[in-house]
Design an enzyme around this catalytic site. Structure first.
Site, PDB file in Angstrom:
ATOM      1  N   ARG A   1       0.747  -1.084   0.084  1.00 47.17           N
ATOM      2  CA  ARG A   1       0.137  -0.017   0.123  1.00 47.17           C
ATOM      3  C   ARG A   1       0.921   1.280   0.029  1.00 47.17           C
ATOM      4  NH1 ARG A   1      -3.132  -3.293   3.938  1.00 47.17           N
ATOM      5  NH2 ARG A   1      -4.766  -4.329   2.684  1.00 47.17           N
ATOM      6  N   VAL A   2       2.167   1.117   0.321  1.00 50.52           N
ATOM      7  CA  VAL A   2       3.020   2.172   0.127  1.00 50.52           C
ATOM      8  C   VAL A   2       3.370   2.555  -1.283  1.00 50.52           C
ATOM      9  CG1 VAL A   2       5.338   3.164   0.677  1.00 50.52           C
ATOM     10  CG2 VAL A   2       4.031   2.014   2.399  1.00 50.52           C
TER      11      VAL A   2
END
Length: 510
Positions: free
Chosen positions: A366-367
């Site tokens: 998700r980064v």
């Protein structure tokens, strides 16, 4: 001989000491053991005990207070309680469970209470409670610095950043620990301190891992926190929090740390055992209602601190084991919802020889590309999409369906891409090596290479690049950038090598 207390230096000294002596009175609250069974002790008294406080049973047995009521305290023993029996006096130590921290731990193997397990003496100056609040939101910085694992499939498609929490999930024996170990081995020159936490594992497995880390030179900048399968449930429960505190010390001192929890499934089972024995209400799958909080308060402590707080970071790689690939089970869904993405390892891919057996469709970071070097961003843009498309097409192709020429070329390209992403557990790729391999794939020089020859092609290509383009490779590793000149230089060398390889293979066939 008679001493004269009025005359002489010795007599005068003794008389002075006797007159000034006041007995030291140590007062402490105590309780009495009412019952002891299955590692849980019921104690009457101790009305001022704190939650999580260490209680002393006799001389050398400790327990942790976990339940308080009007009748007394219930505690979990942190070790073998053979000497604990009803009627034994229990005293509160006044301190909650803590663990020793500091540079003295580097290269050492300890238990969750900070006691050495490697047979050597450990002198520690600093201690830190195993339970600590997570950094506040305003004390954190965005995650934008890569935490390289040295694994091509992970660094190119599922990048991990410093301060991130990335879950490694999959069935047993699918290579979860291998990915975590590779990430540790890749930190030898990065300055990142590694903390590995073994929860409920066999002592032989831990010994084998420690030996591997020692042989690779990784143990020098690592700390191993161990609670084996033979330890009590309370020790297994404490282990990840102790490992987190060890890593936290380095984070708050401005350093980067990597902590691995192997694995949180066993941690949840140990907590369930303790809770059931403490007669706490059970919920889904007999886990207590606060099992989500059990892991959220642990994983939220991972962060990248703001420059005002020192700029240190702690990256967490929790591991969770699934049953028959079911990621919708209770503990997996809990941890997935807490973490910033997951690397999903699939049994079918593993048994098919694809290692690491990463399922790109179910894996996510998700980064995202914020935690990638500029060089990697330029060469890995469409790789994830191509892998996913190939896996989808391969499902239909295996049934013998007729495919057109375009689809056939895509399948051939996908097969070589899969071979390119295969990586032995003991092989770590630097940023420049990963960049070069992805350039080779984008230039489509692998098309004439046989599937069984891709591995040899990779190794010989990297040898050539290190020999002829060492300055370019070094620049990429040091700067993280891929200039147009560097790309052209690498591309030219790769094409020359591919032409020589094809000519060599053609000569062998004739």
């Amino acid at each position: 001989m008679v001493l004269d207390f009025n005359n002489g230096s010795i007599g005068g000294f003794l008389k002075e000491k006797l007159e000034s002596y006041t007995p030291e009175v140590i007062s402490y609250e105590y309780g009495t053991v009412k019952s002891c069974a299955d590692g849980i002790v019921r104690v009457s008294g101790l009305g001022t005990a704190k939650y999580g406080e260490l209680l002393q049973f006799g001389d050398d047995v400790y327990g942790m207070a976990l339940d308080m009521d009007l009748k007394g305290v219930s505690a979990a023993l942190l070790g073998k309680g053979d000497s604990v029996s009803p009627g034994l006096i229990v005293r509160g130590t006044g301190r909650v469970a803590d663990v020793c921290v500091g540079k003295e731990l580097l290269g050492r193997v300890i238990d969750p209470l900070g006691r050495p397990l490697d047979g050597q003496e450990l002198r520690c100056r600093s201690y830190r409670p195993v339970e600590m609040p997570a950094p506040a939101i305003m004390d954190r910085s965005p995650v934008d610095t890569p935490m390289e694992t040295g694994i091509l499939a992970v660094d190119s498609m599922i990048p991990i950043g410093r301060g991130q929490r990335e879950l490694i999930i999959g069935d047993r024996q699918t290579g979860k620990t291998s990915i975590a170990t590779a990430a540790m081995m890749n930190q030898k020159t990065s300055g990142v301190i590694c903390v590995y936490c073994a929860i409920g594992q066999k002592a032989s497995s831990v010994a084998s891992l420690v030996r591997t880390l020692e042989e690779s030179g990784t143990l020098e900048h690592s700390v191993i926190v161990v609670s084996t399968a033979s330890d009590s449930a309370a020790m297994q429960y404490l282990a990840p929090y102790a490992a987190c505190s060890v890593a936290e010390y380095f984070m708050y001192n401005g350093k980067d740390a990597l902590v691995i929890y192997d694995d949180l499934s066993k941690h949840a089972v140990a907590y369930r055992s303790m809770s059931l024995l403490l007669h706490r209400p059970s919920g889904r799958e007999a886990y207590p209602g606060d099992v989500f909080y059990l892991h959220s308060r642990l994983l939220e402590r991972a962060a990248r601190l703001s420059p005002e707080k020192g700029g240190g970071s702690m990256t967490a790689l929790p591991i969770v084991e699934t049953m028959a690939g079911d990621i919708s089970a209770y503990i997996p869904t809990n941890v997935i919802s807490i973490t910033d993405g997951q690397i999903y390892l699939e049994s079918e891919l593993f048994h098919a020889g694809v290692r690491p057996a990463v399922n790109v469709g179910l894996s996510v970071s998700r980064v995202g590309r914020a935690a990638q070097h500029s060089a990697m961003k330029k060469v890995s843009g469409s790789l994830r999409l191509e892998v996913a498309q190939y896996r989808d097409m391969a499902v239909f192709a295996q049934f013998g369906a007729d495919v057109d020429e375009t689809t056939k070329r895509l399948l051939q390209r996908g097969e070589r891409m899969t071979e390119l992403l295969k990586q032995p557990a003991d092989r770590i790729y630097s940023l420049s090596e990963q960049t070069a391999l992805l350039i080779a794939f984008k230039e489509d020089v692998l098309s004439p290479v046989g599937l069984k020859e891709v591995s040899d092609f990779k190794n010989r290509l990297l040898e050539r690049l290190h020999a002829e383009r060492s300055s370019v490779m070094k620049t990429i590793d040091e700067s993280g950038e891929l200039s147009d000149e560097s790309r052209e230089s690498l591309s030219g060398c790769i094409k020359d090598f591919a032409a020589e390889w094809e000519a060599e293979k053609n000569a062998e066939r004739q």
